[in-house]
Structures are given as structure tokens and as C-alpha cells.
Design an enzyme around this catalytic site. Structure first.
Site, PDB file in Angstrom:
ATOM      1  CG  HIS A 103     -10.179  -5.162   1.419  1.00  0.00           C
ATOM      2  ND1 HIS A 103     -10.402  -6.200   2.306  1.00  0.00           N
ATOM      3  CD2 HIS A 103      -8.846  -4.892   1.497  1.00  0.00           C
ATOM      4  CE1 HIS A 103      -9.256  -6.538   2.885  1.00  0.00           C
ATOM      5  NE2 HIS A 103      -8.294  -5.771   2.406  1.00  0.00           N
ATOM      6  CD  GLU A 121      -4.913  -7.507   2.573  1.00  0.00           C
ATOM      7  OE1 GLU A 121      -5.724  -6.704   3.095  1.00  0.00           O
ATOM      8  OE2 GLU A 121      -3.684  -7.287   2.532  1.00  0.00           O
ATOM      9  CG  ASP A 146     -12.981  -8.030   3.214  1.00  0.00           C
ATOM     10  OD1 ASP A 146     -13.168  -7.070   2.434  1.00  0.00           O
ATOM     11  OD2 ASP A 146     -12.123  -7.995   4.108  1.00  0.00           O
ATOM     12  CD  GLU A 156      -2.796  -1.219   2.449  1.00  0.00           C
ATOM     13  OE1 GLU A 156      -2.672  -0.335   3.324  1.00  0.00           O
ATOM     14  OE2 GLU A 156      -3.585  -2.174   2.575  1.00  0.00           O
ATOM     15  CG  ASN A 185      -1.175  -7.148  -0.724  1.00  0.00           C
ATOM     16  OD1 ASN A 185      -1.874  -7.804  -1.492  1.00  0.00           O
ATOM     17  ND2 ASN A 185      -1.573  -6.840   0.505  1.00  0.00           N
TER      18      ASN A 185
END
Length: 370
Positions: A238, A268, A270, A151, A199
Site C-alpha cells: 500500500h 495488496e 495500490d 499484521e 502478511n
């Protein structure tokens, strides 16, 4: 490296009728994973059983972050991280290491020292070099993928540099953009066989534009030209049902990274929505109960349609242990299992997706190596 494919996917004693996510994903050479709270392994039986039975790749949710492994300068605490690696070895799983360089969850001794000037930028670079080398060396031969850098690119609400990096990022501010290539080089030197990833989130158009994607794409393409040992891109995945999701753009962006010669992974995943409260996490809209599994399914199918996509990881095991309610007020219900650790509709939806794709070709996932 790691464990042979035949062992890594021998879940359910090799039963061909095994319908676990890991077994179904294995039929197309894909690893299916989750982020894990290592402290619950062995102490929470229901949690432990789900992790062991359903997933073929595990990510340390917090146990490998800098504040966890070196809370006091020069004093390492590998307990939880080592426990996760041991658990993975015992259950035929491989491990994603998360994360070596990130602006969050840094040890207080580091941020305080930089803040008060007792740690100079030159010293900070040396400290980072030591941290990366020590951690990767500690786990050498035991980590399949490392999230090397996490990030550092600007979102639409942040201040970008000309190259798209976040001008306010802790590491970019103090060490400049050149530190990114150096950290990849340091990690590669410490473990040449680990798959090294960048990432981030919103890098496949989730915010409705391709601005951040283009910045990452251009930067990584340049790193590759320089010979920097970056092996792949981790798209976090996400999502939020209130914003919608352009699945075609997402798949096209994944493929664009892959066309650079990179592996890609969903790291990751969700899909959150508005809920009644953080304890029960019942969606307030009946439509969300359809949207949540639909968008999760689109995430998985996009990965399945890109042959260089080597793993798909949900960011947590169940809603009761999710980061979402504590971060997004009024939202939750983002994972595959509910607050009582019972599988939700999304679980069976992804089962069906995996069954439909059985036998399609994925490359580079089963053996564990690059």
C-alpha cells in the site's frame, strides 16, 4: 494441486496475442491477481468480466475473514467464499485465502466474550484452533496461498515488544507470541499443500526505515529454525504518492526474505493520491497522474527482479470499489481501473513492464503447489 498451469493460464482461448495482465505475467511464470468482492461476481457484468479476463489469481477481499464465515458461533456461512472458489475454478484461476488470524473483522460474539470475560484465554486459544482447522479444512486443495497471520508487528507509531510484535495486538495480548507458530502448524496440518504466508505492510521499508522489516525478518528466521511451516512473506504494497517510495530498499528487502528460503508475494498493491472527491476520484495534482503509475510500476518490477516472487495482487478491481476513500480522507485513485471501470494509465504501464520481462525465469508459480 488446484489446476494445471496450462489450464490456469489459458485465457483468451490460448491466443498468443493475448495482452491481458494474466497472460503477459504468465510469460515469466508470475501470477497477476486482484482482491475480489465475491458478491459482485455474476451480478455486475463489467466487474465480472474484468476479474475473469485480466487476473490469474484472486483473493477474497472479505468473504474468508472470520466475521464473514462465522457470524454466529458454530454456524458457518461459506456462501460468498465458496462462490469465489467456484468462479476461480471455472476461469482457470487460483485463490489466495485471506486471512486466518487478524485483529480486525472478528465476529462480535468473539470480541464481546473476550471483553466481558465469558471467553477465557484458554478457551480463546481453543476457539482459534478450531477456526483455523475448520476453515483450512473446508477449502483443502482449493487454496494456493493462505495469509495465515496478518499484521501482528508494530509500526513506528505503535508499542513494540522486544521481538517487534505489536504489544497491543489482540492475539499477542491474550495468547502470547507463541501463538504465531502454532497457527502455522495448525494450518499446515489441515492442508499440507497450501503455501502458508505471513502478511503485513511497511515490511519492506515503505515508512522510510527498515525497523519493521528487521523485526519480521528476525522473527521469521527464528520460526524457520524451529521448523515452523511458514512458506512465504506477503508484502502488502500500500503506497501513497505524497510519501515517495524507495524501490531499491523494497527490492533488497524482498530478496532478503527470499534468501531465507521463503517465497514472497505482493498481496495488496495500490498507490493512492489526493483526489477532488470520493465519487469522481480525479487527482488534484497533475504530477500524481505520473507518480501513481510510476510507483505501481516500481512495485511490480521489484517483484519481477526477485525470482522467488510468485504473485502480484492489486487490492481491488477499480477505484469506485476501493477501500481507500473510506479510510484515507481526501485520497483515492489507487487502482488499475477508474471509477467507471475503464483502464487507467497505470494499466498500460504494467502491461509494458510485463511484456519487457517476458521469458525471464520465475520459479514455483505456475504449478500452484509449494
Amino acid at each position: 494441486m488446484l489446476v494445471p498451469a496450462a489450464v490456469a493460464f489459458a485465457n483468451g482461448n490460448g491466443n498468443s496475442a493475448d495482452t491481458s495482465l494474466r497472460a503477459l505475467a504468465a510469460k515469466q511464470g508470475l501470477r497477476f491477481g486482484t482482491a475480489v468482492d465475491a458478491s459482485q461476481l455474476g451480478t455486475n457484468k463489467a466487474y465480472t468480466d474484468i476479474v475473469a479476463d485480466q487476473f490469474s489469481v484472486v483473493t477474497a477481499e472479505n468473504a474468508m475473514k472470520w466475521e464473514s464465515v462465522e457470524p454466529t458461533q458454530g454456524v458457518y456461512n461459506w456462501k460468498d467464499a465458496d462462490a469465489l472458489v467456484k468462479f476461480a475454478e471455472q476461469h482457470g484461476q487460483v485463490v489466495r485465502g485471506h486471512t486466518l488470524m487478524w485483529h480486525n473483522q472478528l465476529p462480535s460474539w468473539l470480541t464481546t466474550g473476550v471483553g466481558n470475560g465469558t471467553i477465557s484465554n484458554a478457551q480463546l486459544r481453543d476457539i482459534l484452533h478450531k477456526h483455523v482447522t475448520d476453515e483450512v479444512t473446508h477449502f483443502k486443495g482449493k487454496i494456493w496461498q493462505w495469509d495465515v497471520i496478518n499484521e501482528v508487528f508494530a509500526n513506528s507509531w505503535e508499542t513494540p515488544q522486544a521481538d517487534g510484535l505489536n504489544a497491543n495486538d489482540f492475539w499477542v495480548q491474550h495468547l502470547g507470541s507463541g501463538i504465531i507458530g502454532d497457527v502455522f502448524r495448525w494450518a499446515h496440518k489441515a492442508d499440507p499443500k497450501a503455501v502458508l504466508m505471513y502478511n503485513d505492510y511497511n515490511i519492506t521499508g515503505e515508512d522510510g526505515t527498515n525497523v519493521k522489516f528487521q523485526a519480521v525478518y528476525n522473527f521469521v528466521k527464528d520460526l524457520r529454525k524451529q521448523g515452523v511451516p511458514i512458506d512465504g512473506i506477503g508484502e502488502q504494497g500500500h503506497l501513497d504518492t505524497q510519501y515517495g517510495f524507495d524501490a531499491q530498499r523494497y527490492q533488497a528487502d524482498l530478496q532478503a526474505y527470499a534468501d531465507l528460503g521463503l517465497k514472497v508475494a505482493i498481496t495488496e498493491a495500490d498507490v493512492r493520491t489526493f483526489v477532488n472527491n470520493s465519487t469522481e476520484q480525479v487527482p488534484t495534482s497533475s504530477l500524481a497522474q505520473f507518480a501513481q503509475p510510476f510507483e505501481f510500476s516500481e512495485l511490480l518490477k521489484g517483484c519481477e527482479l526477485v525470482s522467488q516472487c510468485i504473485s502480484f495482487t492489486a487490492w481491488g478491481v477499480h477505484d469506485g470499489d476501493s477501500w481507500i476513500p473510506g479510510t484515507f480522507q481526501g485520497e483515492g485513485y489507487g487502482l488499475l481501473y477508474d471509477v467507471n471501470m475503464q483502464p487507467k494509465t497505470v494499466y498500460s504501464t504494467l502491461q509494458q513492464d510485463l511484456e519487457l520481462a517476458a521469458g525471464t525465469a520465475h520459479h514455483g508459480a505456475l504449478g500452484g503447489d509449494k
